[in-house]
Design a protein around this motif. Structure first.
Motif, PDB file in Angstrom:
ATOM      1  N   ALA A   1       0.808  -1.141   0.066  1.00  0.00           N
ATOM      2  CA  ALA A   1       0.019   0.162  -0.130  1.00  0.00           C
ATOM      3  C   ALA A   1       0.844   1.357  -0.050  1.00  0.00           C
ATOM      4  O   ALA A   1       2.107   1.223   0.196  1.00  0.00           O
ATOM      5  CB  ALA A   1      -0.934   0.006   1.272  1.00  0.00           C
TER       6      ALA A   1
ATOM      7  N   GLY B   1      -2.188   4.559   3.306  1.00  0.00           N
ATOM      8  CA  GLY B   1      -1.628   3.011   2.968  1.00  0.00           C
ATOM      9  C   GLY B   1      -2.172   2.012   4.025  1.00  0.00           C
ATOM     10  O   GLY B   1      -2.659   0.861   3.768  1.00  0.00           O
TER      11      GLY B   1
ATOM     12  N   GLU C   1      -5.826   1.546   2.758  1.00  0.00           N
ATOM     13  CA  GLU C   1      -5.495   0.547   1.708  1.00  0.00           C
ATOM     14  C   GLU C   1      -5.550  -0.819   2.042  1.00  0.00           C
ATOM     15  O   GLU C   1      -6.297  -1.809   1.575  1.00  0.00           O
ATOM     16  CB  GLU C   1      -4.585   1.157   0.758  1.00  0.00           C
ATOM     17  N   SER C   2      -4.695  -1.144   2.965  1.00  0.00           N
ATOM     18  CA  SER C   2      -4.245  -2.498   3.585  1.00  0.00           C
ATOM     19  C   SER C   2      -5.383  -3.004   4.242  1.00  0.00           C
ATOM     20  O   SER C   2      -5.890  -4.366   3.913  1.00  0.00           O
ATOM     21  CB  SER C   2      -3.058  -2.430   4.421  1.00  0.00           C
TER      22      SER C   2
ATOM     23  N   THR D   1       1.595  -3.935   5.436  1.00  0.00           N
ATOM     24  CA  THR D   1       0.657  -4.368   4.525  1.00  0.00           C
ATOM     25  C   THR D   1       0.440  -5.612   4.705  1.00  0.00           C
ATOM     26  O   THR D   1      -0.944  -5.918   5.116  1.00  0.00           O
ATOM     27  CB  THR D   1       1.104  -3.983   2.885  1.00  0.00           C
TER      28      THR D   1
ATOM     29  N   LYS E   1      -0.237   0.890  -6.337  1.00  0.00           N
ATOM     30  CA  LYS E   1      -0.176   0.317  -4.946  1.00  0.00           C
ATOM     31  C   LYS E   1      -1.702  -0.266  -4.419  1.00  0.00           C
ATOM     32  O   LYS E   1      -2.685   0.344  -4.909  1.00  0.00           O
ATOM     33  CB  LYS E   1       0.187   1.652  -3.938  1.00  0.00           C
ATOM     34  N   ALA E   2      -1.497  -1.198  -3.538  1.00  0.00           N
ATOM     35  CA  ALA E   2      -2.645  -1.805  -2.980  1.00  0.00           C
ATOM     36  C   ALA E   2      -3.430  -2.698  -4.013  1.00  0.00           C
ATOM     37  O   ALA E   2      -4.476  -2.585  -4.078  1.00  0.00           O
ATOM     38  CB  ALA E   2      -3.468  -0.985  -2.097  1.00  0.00           C
TER      39      ALA E   2
ATOM     40  N   VAL F   1      -7.463  -1.395  -5.321  1.00  0.00           N
ATOM     41  CA  VAL F   1      -8.124  -0.755  -4.114  1.00  0.00           C
ATOM     42  C   VAL F   1      -8.964   0.376  -4.059  1.00  0.00           C
ATOM     43  O   VAL F   1     -10.100   0.559  -3.692  1.00  0.00           O
ATOM     44  CB  VAL F   1      -6.971  -0.651  -2.695  1.00  0.00           C
TER      45      VAL F   1
END
Length: 168
Positions: free
Chosen positions: A11, A33, A36-37, A65, A135-136, A164
């Motif tokens: 993330a 982040g 997101e995780s 993450t 990311k994610a 995400v």
């Protein structure tokens, strides 16, 4: 026996472009982040896959993450495995790790870094995985009638790609 692999790009982490104080390996997740995780973990939980193992690079952002995903899945965070081969060793490091997994494992999550994780997804999948992983992002690949040791180029089928930002 069917094998399932979920490749997750870490993330959102802090940007250290102008900082000489923080090593890349030590970058922390931002508050974004962290969220997101947790959202990725909840998504995976809601989709009912039983996860047998979670592996991540030793970098702080991937480990965090992985732990946040594990918490959502009710997977013991003490069992999240750090794998040195997932940090800076390229797709070959990912493949060596995958090919060495215990055959009793059916569904595995690997949390890693771009560009290696995107290259690895493209290497394994017989279909287009949709380009660079944001990311994610999660890419779910399925391998029919293969052991982990037999998995190689274009041997997997793309089940789903989830970014995400597309989750509610």
């Amino acid at each position: 026996m069917e094998k399932n692999l979920l490749l997750v790009r870490h993330a959102t982490a802090e940007d250290i472009t102008n900082s000489a104080m923080v090593r890349d390996r030590d970058r922390e997740l931002t508050s974004r982040g962290i969220m997101e995780s947790a959202r990725i973990g909840k998504y995976l939980k809601d989709n009912g896959l039983k996860i047998d193992a979670i592996l991540c690079s030793p970098a702080t952002r991937t480990h965090t993450t992985a732990n946040l995903i594990a918490e959502q899945l009710k997977f013991d965070t003490d069992n999240v495995e750090l794998a040195d081969g997932l940090y800076g060793s390229g797709p070959r490091g990912y493949l060596a790790l995958l090919n060495g997994l215990n055959e009793s494992l059916e569904t595995v999550i690997i949390v890693g870094h771009n560009p290696d994780i995107t290259f690895f997804a493209d290497y394994l999948s017989s279909q287009d995985c949709g380009g660079s992983m944001s990311k994610a992002t999660v890419i779910h690949l399925k391998f029919d009638d293969l052991s982990w040791a037999e998995i190689s180029q274009k041997s997997g089928s793309l089940v789903k790609r989830v970014d995400v930002k597309d989750l509610n």
